[in-house]
Motif scaffolding. Sequence first.
Motif, PDB file in Angstrom:
ATOM      1  N   PHE A  51      -8.575  -9.014   1.011  1.00 27.26           N
ATOM      2  CA  PHE A  51      -7.224  -8.798   0.884  1.00 27.26           C
ATOM      3  C   PHE A  51      -6.598  -8.461  -0.438  1.00 27.26           C
ATOM      4  N   THR A  54      -7.133  -4.533   0.171  1.00 32.04           N
ATOM      5  CA  THR A  54      -6.711  -3.778   1.023  1.00 32.04           C
ATOM      6  C   THR A  54      -5.186  -4.100   1.447  1.00 32.04           C
ATOM      7  N   ARG A  55      -4.875  -5.428   0.894  1.00 37.08           N
ATOM      8  CA  ARG A  55      -3.513  -5.981   1.135  1.00 37.08           C
ATOM      9  C   ARG A  55      -3.214  -6.391   2.547  1.00 37.08           C
ATOM     10  N   THR A  56      -4.207  -6.575   3.299  1.00 35.77           N
ATOM     11  CA  THR A  56      -4.327  -6.979   4.836  1.00 35.77           C
ATOM     12  C   THR A  56      -4.817  -7.973   5.018  1.00 35.77           C
ATOM     13  N   VAL A  57      -3.985  -8.920   5.958  1.00 38.02           N
ATOM     14  CA  VAL A  57      -4.784 -10.169   6.331  1.00 38.02           C
ATOM     15  C   VAL A  57      -6.016 -10.130   6.993  1.00 38.02           C
ATOM     16  N   PRO A  58      -6.964 -10.552   6.489  1.00 40.80           N
ATOM     17  CA  PRO A  58      -8.233 -10.771   7.153  1.00 40.80           C
ATOM     18  C   PRO A  58      -8.109 -11.433   8.746  1.00 40.80           C
ATOM     19  N   TRP A  62      -5.383 -18.313  11.553  1.00 43.56           N
ATOM     20  CA  TRP A  62      -4.651 -18.789  10.497  1.00 43.56           C
ATOM     21  C   TRP A  62      -3.733 -19.945  10.850  1.00 43.56           C
TER      22      TRP A  62
END
Length: 65
Positions: A51, A54-58, A62
């Motif tokens: 995260f 890459t600033r993306t949600v794995p 969730w």
Amino acid sequence: MGDTERLSLLVGDGTVPSGAEVEVPVMNGFAAFTGDFVLDIDRAWEVVYGFARTRTVPPGEWCES
């Protein structure tokens, strides 16, 4: 509740039984989480590092809290 107060938790991987609690360092203290939201240490670091990089949600399940 404002947008800054929302929280999503990644569902645990079964490392800790659902009814057990684990204390996790959060900011300036510790927070208790049930096994429903505990990951193996290697997976947890992978999620945090991925995260941050890459600033993306794995991927994963969730839950918004």
